[in-house]
Enzyme design. Structure first.
Site, PDB file in Angstrom:
ATOM      1  N   HIS A 201     -28.675  23.629 -24.173  1.00 41.81           N
ATOM      2  CA  HIS A 201     -28.201  24.966 -24.526  1.00 41.81           C
ATOM      3  C   HIS A 201     -27.090  25.385 -23.578  1.00 41.81           C
ATOM      4  CE1 HIS A 201     -28.195  29.323 -25.150  1.00 41.81           C
ATOM      5  NE2 HIS A 201     -28.775  29.069 -26.308  1.00 41.81           N
TER       6      HIS A 201
ATOM      7  N   GLU B  80     -23.814  25.938 -31.759  1.00 42.79           N
ATOM      8  CA  GLU B  80     -23.933  27.298 -31.253  1.00 42.79           C
ATOM      9  C   GLU B  80     -22.698  27.635 -30.420  1.00 42.79           C
ATOM     10  OE1 GLU B  80     -28.387  28.672 -30.920  1.00 42.79           O
ATOM     11  OE2 GLU B  80     -27.817  27.470 -29.192  1.00 42.79           O
TER      12      GLU B  80
END
Length: 266
Positions: free
Chosen positions: A113, A182
């Protein structure tokens, strides 16, 4: 115990959420019970046919959420961890290994992430080590990739994302690996919802990378995450190559997650 998520048939769409550093054990279990109740209202095991739901709670709540989801209609919801170490054991204070996470009920592990990359020095090489560890133990890696606003402004979106994805796919060696696009500029409290035309070129480049590697696109689904809302989700799901959604705040309430599952299954 359900079959390994790395070996089960590919669903039509994926919808998942990561809770980041939110929710206590009791709050996580309550969310899971509310989802189970919503599934029961929709026919139990028949709820959200063709969609693979997943939830990534904090490690402290992982086992409670997994236990609460062991109910008709939600047993196929994958439960994930937000990170893992690449070694199986050792002197790594504060870290959690894949075997430990699997013992707590994890079937999926979120890796790479942007917050991990920015604040905890997560490199592509380290993500690759973790992908290998996750697959070695039969769990499913979900690798996040994305560019910053500055990189997008410089026209480097595809290059940055492909470099990150290439390292993960090489480590996977053809085994199932989920990619979550993302964009950093779209996530978090200060992010903005991406327009479909901003998502499409990067997703197309990721699909091209999978084909270039000779991989089966069904084994490497591409999800989109970043300020996803119930109102904006249909537009993103309509983008060719987007296989599902990886959602934040909208899905932190069971009602929001349920609404997204309904959309994906419709």
């Amino acid at each position: 115990m359900s079959a390994s998520p790395a070996s089960t048939p590919a669903p039509r769409r994926w919808v998942g959420t990561s809770w980041k550093m939110t929710k206590t054990r009791a709050e996580g279990a309550a969310w899971a019970r509310a989802l189970a109740a919503a599934a029961a209202e929709r026919g139990g095991e028949a709820a959200w046919a063709g969609v693979q739901p997943f939830v990534v709670p904090p490690a402290t709540a992982l086992s409670q959420v997994a236990e609460a989801l062991d109910a008709p209609g939600t047993r196929r919801v994958l439960v994930g961890a937000q990170d893992a170490h690449w070694e199986d054991s050792g002197a790594w204070t504060g870290e959690l290994s894949v075997p430990q996470l699997a013992d707590a009920g994890a079937q999926l592990v979120e890796l790479g992430h942007s917050e991990r990359r920015e604040h905890f020095a997560e490199t592509d090489e380290r993500v690759a080590l973790k992908v290998s560890a996750v697959l070695r133990h039969g769990l499913l890696p979900l690798v996040c990739v994305g560019e910053t606003a500055q990189q997008r402004a410089a026209g480097r979106s595809a290059d940055v994302v492909l470099t990150q994805a290439r390292a993960a796919l090489d480590a996977a060696g053809g085994q199932r690996c989920v990619l979550a696009y993302e964009p950093v500029w779209a996530i978090g409290e200060g992010g903005r919802e991406a327009r479909p035309e901003e998502v499409a070129p990067v997703v197309d480049a990721l699909a091209g990378l999978v084909r270039e590697r000779g991989g089966d696109p069904a084994r490497h689904p591409v999800l989109y995450g970043g300020s996803v809302t119930v109102q904006g989700a249909p537009g993103v799901l309509a983008v060719p190559g987007v296989d599902g959604l990886f959602v934040g705040r909208t899905a932190w309430r069971a009602e929001g997650f349920t609404a997204l599952l309904d959309l994906a299954a419709g």
